[in-house]
Design a protein around this motif. Structure first.
Motif, PDB file in Angstrom:
ATOM      1  N   GLU A 124       0.832  -1.215   0.000  1.00  0.00           N
ATOM      2  CA  GLU A 124       0.000   0.000   0.000  1.00  0.00           C
ATOM      3  C   GLU A 124       0.862   1.258   0.000  1.00  0.00           C
ATOM      4  O   GLU A 124       0.553   2.234  -0.696  1.00  0.00           O
ATOM      5  N   LEU A 125       1.937   1.247   0.802  1.00  0.00           N
ATOM      6  CA  LEU A 125       2.832   2.414   0.833  1.00  0.00           C
ATOM      7  C   LEU A 125       3.468   2.632  -0.545  1.00  0.00           C
ATOM      8  O   LEU A 125       3.460   3.747  -1.080  1.00  0.00           O
ATOM      9  N   GLY A 126       4.011   1.559  -1.119  1.00  0.00           N
ATOM     10  CA  GLY A 126       4.665   1.696  -2.421  1.00  0.00           C
ATOM     11  C   GLY A 126       3.699   2.148  -3.502  1.00  0.00           C
ATOM     12  O   GLY A 126       4.004   3.038  -4.302  1.00  0.00           O
ATOM     13  N   ILE A 127       2.516   1.555  -3.518  1.00  0.00           N
ATOM     14  CA  ILE A 127       1.535   1.883  -4.559  1.00  0.00           C
ATOM     15  C   ILE A 127       1.037   3.320  -4.398  1.00  0.00           C
ATOM     16  O   ILE A 127       0.865   4.048  -5.384  1.00  0.00           O
ATOM     17  N   THR A 128       0.835   3.742  -3.161  1.00  0.00           N
ATOM     18  CA  THR A 128       0.380   5.120  -2.930  1.00  0.00           C
ATOM     19  C   THR A 128       1.435   6.112  -3.400  1.00  0.00           C
ATOM     20  O   THR A 128       1.122   7.125  -4.040  1.00  0.00           O
ATOM     21  N   GLU A 129       2.698   5.812  -3.114  1.00  0.00           N
ATOM     22  CA  GLU A 129       3.764   6.696  -3.585  1.00  0.00           C
ATOM     23  C   GLU A 129       3.796   6.728  -5.113  1.00  0.00           C
ATOM     24  O   GLU A 129       3.968   7.788  -5.720  1.00  0.00           O
ATOM     25  N   LEU A 130       3.644   5.569  -5.740  1.00  0.00           N
ATOM     26  CA  LEU A 130       3.645   5.514  -7.204  1.00  0.00           C
ATOM     27  C   LEU A 130       2.502   6.354  -7.769  1.00  0.00           C
ATOM     28  O   LEU A 130       2.706   7.215  -8.635  1.00  0.00           O
ATOM     29  N   LEU A 131       1.292   6.108  -7.281  1.00  0.00           N
ATOM     30  CA  LEU A 131       0.122   6.797  -7.843  1.00  0.00           C
ATOM     31  C   LEU A 131       0.209   8.313  -7.635  1.00  0.00           C
ATOM     32  O   LEU A 131      -0.020   9.088  -8.575  1.00  0.00           O
ATOM     33  N   THR A 132       0.551   8.742  -6.436  1.00  0.00           N
ATOM     34  CA  THR A 132       0.581  10.184  -6.176  1.00  0.00           C
ATOM     35  C   THR A 132       1.739  10.860  -6.917  1.00  0.00           C
ATOM     36  O   THR A 132       1.738  12.073  -7.086  1.00  0.00           O
ATOM     37  N   GLY A 133       2.704  10.075  -7.403  1.00  0.00           N
ATOM     38  CA  GLY A 133       3.802  10.628  -8.201  1.00  0.00           C
ATOM     39  C   GLY A 133       3.585  10.446  -9.697  1.00  0.00           C
ATOM     40  O   GLY A 133       4.528  10.618 -10.480  1.00  0.00           O
ATOM     41  N   ARG A 420      -0.853  16.601  -9.760  1.00  0.00           N
ATOM     42  CA  ARG A 420      -2.096  17.073  -9.133  1.00  0.00           C
ATOM     43  C   ARG A 420      -3.194  16.016  -9.182  1.00  0.00           C
ATOM     44  O   ARG A 420      -3.785  15.674  -8.171  1.00  0.00           O
ATOM     45  N   ASP A 421      -3.467  15.518 -10.380  1.00  0.00           N
ATOM     46  CA  ASP A 421      -4.565  14.564 -10.554  1.00  0.00           C
ATOM     47  C   ASP A 421      -4.055  13.356 -11.341  1.00  0.00           C
ATOM     48  O   ASP A 421      -3.256  13.507 -12.269  1.00  0.00           O
ATOM     49  N   VAL A 422      -4.543  12.181 -10.958  1.00  0.00           N
ATOM     50  CA  VAL A 422      -4.128  10.961 -11.640  1.00  0.00           C
ATOM     51  C   VAL A 422      -5.368  10.106 -11.919  1.00  0.00           C
ATOM     52  O   VAL A 422      -6.212   9.900 -11.034  1.00  0.00           O
ATOM     53  N   VAL A 423      -5.441   9.618 -13.155  1.00  0.00           N
ATOM     54  CA  VAL A 423      -6.582   8.812 -13.588  1.00  0.00           C
ATOM     55  C   VAL A 423      -6.048   7.454 -14.065  1.00  0.00           C
ATOM     56  O   VAL A 423      -5.078   7.405 -14.824  1.00  0.00           O
ATOM     57  N   VAL A 424      -6.651   6.368 -13.573  1.00  0.00           N
ATOM     58  CA  VAL A 424      -6.318   5.030 -14.072  1.00  0.00           C
ATOM     59  C   VAL A 424      -7.610   4.351 -14.508  1.00  0.00           C
ATOM     60  O   VAL A 424      -8.571   4.288 -13.737  1.00  0.00           O
ATOM     61  N   ASP A 425      -7.636   3.867 -15.743  1.00  0.00           N
ATOM     62  CA  ASP A 425      -8.844   3.208 -16.265  1.00  0.00           C
ATOM     63  C   ASP A 425     -10.075   4.112 -16.160  1.00  0.00           C
ATOM     64  O   ASP A 425     -11.184   3.641 -15.910  1.00  0.00           O
ATOM     65  N   GLY A 426      -9.854   5.428 -16.292  1.00  0.00           N
ATOM     66  CA  GLY A 426     -10.963   6.376 -16.223  1.00  0.00           C
ATOM     67  C   GLY A 426     -11.371   6.769 -14.815  1.00  0.00           C
ATOM     68  O   GLY A 426     -12.225   7.623 -14.629  1.00  0.00           O
ATOM     69  N   ARG A 427     -10.736   6.161 -13.798  1.00  0.00           N
ATOM     70  CA  ARG A 427     -11.101   6.446 -12.401  1.00  0.00           C
ATOM     71  C   ARG A 427     -10.110   7.462 -11.816  1.00  0.00           C
ATOM     72  O   ARG A 427      -8.895   7.279 -11.930  1.00  0.00           O
ATOM     73  N   LEU A 428     -10.640   8.488 -11.173  1.00  0.00           N
ATOM     74  CA  LEU A 428      -9.784   9.500 -10.555  1.00  0.00           C
ATOM     75  C   LEU A 428      -9.251   8.946  -9.237  1.00  0.00           C
ATOM     76  O   LEU A 428      -9.966   8.905  -8.239  1.00  0.00           O
ATOM     77  N   VAL A 429      -7.996   8.505  -9.227  1.00  0.00           N
ATOM     78  CA  VAL A 429      -7.440   7.875  -8.026  1.00  0.00           C
ATOM     79  C   VAL A 429      -6.638   8.856  -7.172  1.00  0.00           C
ATOM     80  O   VAL A 429      -6.422   8.618  -5.982  1.00  0.00           O
ATOM     81  N   VAL A 430      -6.180   9.959  -7.779  1.00  0.00           N
ATOM     82  CA  VAL A 430      -5.513  11.028  -7.025  1.00  0.00           C
ATOM     83  C   VAL A 430      -6.139  12.346  -7.471  1.00  0.00           C
ATOM     84  O   VAL A 430      -6.249  12.602  -8.671  1.00  0.00           O
ATOM     85  N   SER A 431      -6.584  13.149  -6.497  1.00  0.00           N
ATOM     86  CA  SER A 431      -7.167  14.450  -6.816  1.00  0.00           C
ATOM     87  C   SER A 431      -6.484  15.511  -5.972  1.00  0.00           C
ATOM     88  O   SER A 431      -6.405  15.377  -4.752  1.00  0.00           O
ATOM     89  N   ALA A 438      -8.366   5.386  -0.861  1.00  0.00           N
ATOM     90  CA  ALA A 438      -8.256   4.911   0.529  1.00  0.00           C
ATOM     91  C   ALA A 438      -8.093   6.126   1.437  1.00  0.00           C
ATOM     92  O   ALA A 438      -7.715   7.204   0.971  1.00  0.00           O
ATOM     93  N   SER A 439      -8.360   5.925   2.719  1.00  0.00           N
ATOM     94  CA  SER A 439      -8.133   6.998   3.686  1.00  0.00           C
ATOM     95  C   SER A 439      -6.631   7.091   3.965  1.00  0.00           C
ATOM     96  O   SER A 439      -6.011   6.114   4.400  1.00  0.00           O
ATOM     97  N   GLU A 440      -6.038   8.256   3.718  1.00  0.00           N
ATOM     98  CA  GLU A 440      -4.593   8.418   3.936  1.00  0.00           C
ATOM     99  C   GLU A 440      -4.249   8.270   5.421  1.00  0.00           C
ATOM    100  O   GLU A 440      -3.196   7.729   5.767  1.00  0.00           O
ATOM    101  N   ASP A 441      -5.132   8.725   6.315  1.00  0.00           N
ATOM    102  CA  ASP A 441      -4.853   8.622   7.755  1.00  0.00           C
ATOM    103  C   ASP A 441      -4.828   7.160   8.200  1.00  0.00           C
ATOM    104  O   ASP A 441      -3.933   6.736   8.933  1.00  0.00           O
ATOM    105  N   ASP A 442      -5.820   6.377   7.751  1.00  0.00           N
ATOM    106  CA  ASP A 442      -5.838   4.946   8.100  1.00  0.00           C
ATOM    107  C   ASP A 442      -4.603   4.241   7.550  1.00  0.00           C
ATOM    108  O   ASP A 442      -4.008   3.381   8.203  1.00  0.00           O
ATOM    109  N   LEU A 443      -4.235   4.612   6.342  1.00  0.00           N
ATOM    110  CA  LEU A 443      -3.074   4.001   5.691  1.00  0.00           C
ATOM    111  C   LEU A 443      -1.794   4.273   6.489  1.00  0.00           C
ATOM    112  O   LEU A 443      -0.984   3.369   6.717  1.00  0.00           O
ATOM    113  N   ARG A 444      -1.616   5.505   6.958  1.00  0.00           N
ATOM    114  CA  ARG A 444      -0.425   5.839   7.759  1.00  0.00           C
ATOM    115  C   ARG A 444      -0.358   4.981   9.024  1.00  0.00           C
ATOM    116  O   ARG A 444       0.718   4.538   9.427  1.00  0.00           O
TER     117      ARG A 444
END
Ligand SMILES: [Zn+2]
Length: 462
Positions: A124-133, A420-431, A438-444
């Protein structure tokens, strides 16, 4: 505005007349990556997970969701062709080592200490870093166990991933918990691939992943090759990253690393090998002849003091070269911006400053990466009919100003924080820079707990 050398690309650039779309990204500086140097101001229209129009002007229909991309670049999501998201909990705790010590003293004991919750939190940490970057697709290497948990994290968080458990059935001083029975290891991979390859509407795929020549028997390497070819899955491994590794392969087999892999059917157009730093001329020829891809990981190669791959030579000889950040404990970040900057600047030390430009780096990070993963019909460029995997990158931050060539602004002026924004398969995964899936607080919290538990198990095992 249209960039130098831009050519109209017919359907991909038509002014759209479309009904109500799912998502429209308006007024961005669009880099479709269909040809070098092409950019223009326009919109990207997305419906049912795919790009339905990329008009040079304004889309005249309505959409359920609109994103204003004025002052931002809109480009395909990055494709990283070599990462280990499962290693993320060891980040910043394995510095100051060369490859073989880094593996034997820190990374393999860490992987041995990971339980299922640790694997999933690390992923989850690695994927979140990838997506937000801005990385929307990755070719990923797991550890030997609990690999279902990586796919579960990827399924939930929304990244496109091609991933597989690692294989190792030998390797002297590796922890016993990681040394596998050859047949069971191969059977486990086949089970994983049967469950996950093609899942989430094709967003998850399987890749067979023998760790490297020194950690696999001949039966394991050949078994991996046979399994991948029988099922039509990609193959990935590491090769010629470090001088000691090359020396040990020669001592073990009497062969150069690439010839050794060839004898075990591990070269081909369906194979991605990470690194390729220490290669002989005949090995480069062999890579080109077999269509094997090299994933250049310059951030890791510098941090582990492995050397600098000669990507100019590789490309000149006809080897496909793509980019990846490798593992969080050996980089220590999963930033495609960092890798692009290094890939575009390091060759200058031996070949002069202009030989790999910003557009070349962007191309390796998008279109060519998709080709290496066999996904170029679906992703890697912004074209009508392709899956909507893309990113909106702010160019109005200080190092993006005042203007100039957009590839230069992206490669030399941007970092993941500009995404700023990332879309995968048409879904806005980073805004607006925040993960939506996912909840960033729960993830931390999950990451902190899994890190503590894993470190505790590592200390107990010493
Ligand atoms: Zn690696």
């Amino acid at each position: 505005m249209t960039g130098a050398g831009a050519k109209p690309t017919g359907e991909a650039r038509k002014t759209a007349s479309f009904g109500r779309a799912d998502l429209v990204i308006r007024n961005g500086l669009i880099l479709p990556m269909t040809s070098m140097g092409e950019f223009f101001t326009g919109d990207v229209v997305i419906d049912d997970g795919r790009i339905v129009a990329v008009p040079t002007g304004s889309f005249d229909g309505a959409a359920n969701l609109e994103i204003d991309a004025a002052g931002a670049a809109v480009l395909p999501g990055f494709v990283q062709a070599h990462v280990h998201v499962v290693q993320s909990l060891l980040r910043h705790q394995a510095d100051g080592l060369e490859l073989l010590d880094w593996l034997r003293r820190r990374t393999l004991p860490y992987e041995a200490a990971l339980d299922g919750d640790g694997v999933e939190a690390a992923a989850e940490l690695g994927i979140t870093e990838l997506l937000t970057g801005g990385t929307t697709c990755a070719l990923d290497f797991g550890t030997t166990h609990n690999h279902d948990r990586v796919f579960r994290a990827a399924e939930r968080l929304g990244i496109r991933i091609v991933s597989g458990k690692t294989h190792m059935d030998r390797g002297g001083d590796a922890p016993e918990a990681l040394i596998e029975d050859t047949e069971l290891s191969l059977a486990e991979a086949e089970g994983l691939g049967s469950r996950w390859h093609g899942a989430a509407d094709g967003r998850l795929q399987y890749a067979v992943a023998p760790r490297f020549a020194l950690s696999c028997s001949a039966e394991m390497l050949q078994g991996c090759a046979a399994l991948a070819r029988r099922r039509g899955w990609l193959l990935q491994s590491h090769a010629s990253e470090n001088r000691d590794e090359v020396r040990e392969v020669r001592a073990m087999s009497g062969l150069g690393n690439i010839e050794f892999l060839r004898r075990h059917q591990l070269l081909g157009a369906d194979v991605v090998l990470a690194h390729g730093v220490h290669l002989e001329p005949d090995e480069i020829t062999l890579l080109a002849k077999t269509g094997t891809t090299i994933c250049h990981c310059p951030g890791t190669n510098l941090k582990l003091a492995s050397g600098i791959a000669d990507i100019v030579r590789l490309r000149q000889e006809g080897v496909r070269v793509v980019l990846g950040a490798d593992g969080p404990p050996c980089n220590n970040r999963l930033s495609m911006f960092h890798e692009m900057q290094l890939a575009a600047t390091l060759p200058g030390l031996t070949h002069g400053p202009t030989v790999v430009g910003a557009w070349h780096a962007l191309e390796m990070a998008t279109r060519i990466g998709a080709e290496a993963l066999g996904l170029s019909a679906e992703i890697g460029t912004l074209e009508v009919g392709k899956r909507a995997d893309l990113q909106v990158v702010d160019l109005n931050h200080w190092s993006g100003l005042p203007g100039g060539d957009p590839a230069s602004r992206l490669v030399f002026g941007c970092s993941p924080q500009a995404v700023r924004d990332v879309v995968v398969d048409g879904r806005l995964v980073v805004s607006r820079g925040r993960l939506q899936s996912a909840s960033e607080d729960d993830l931390r919290l999950r990451i902190a707990e899994a890190w503590k538990a894993t470190l505790h198990r590592m200390e107990e095992a010493v």
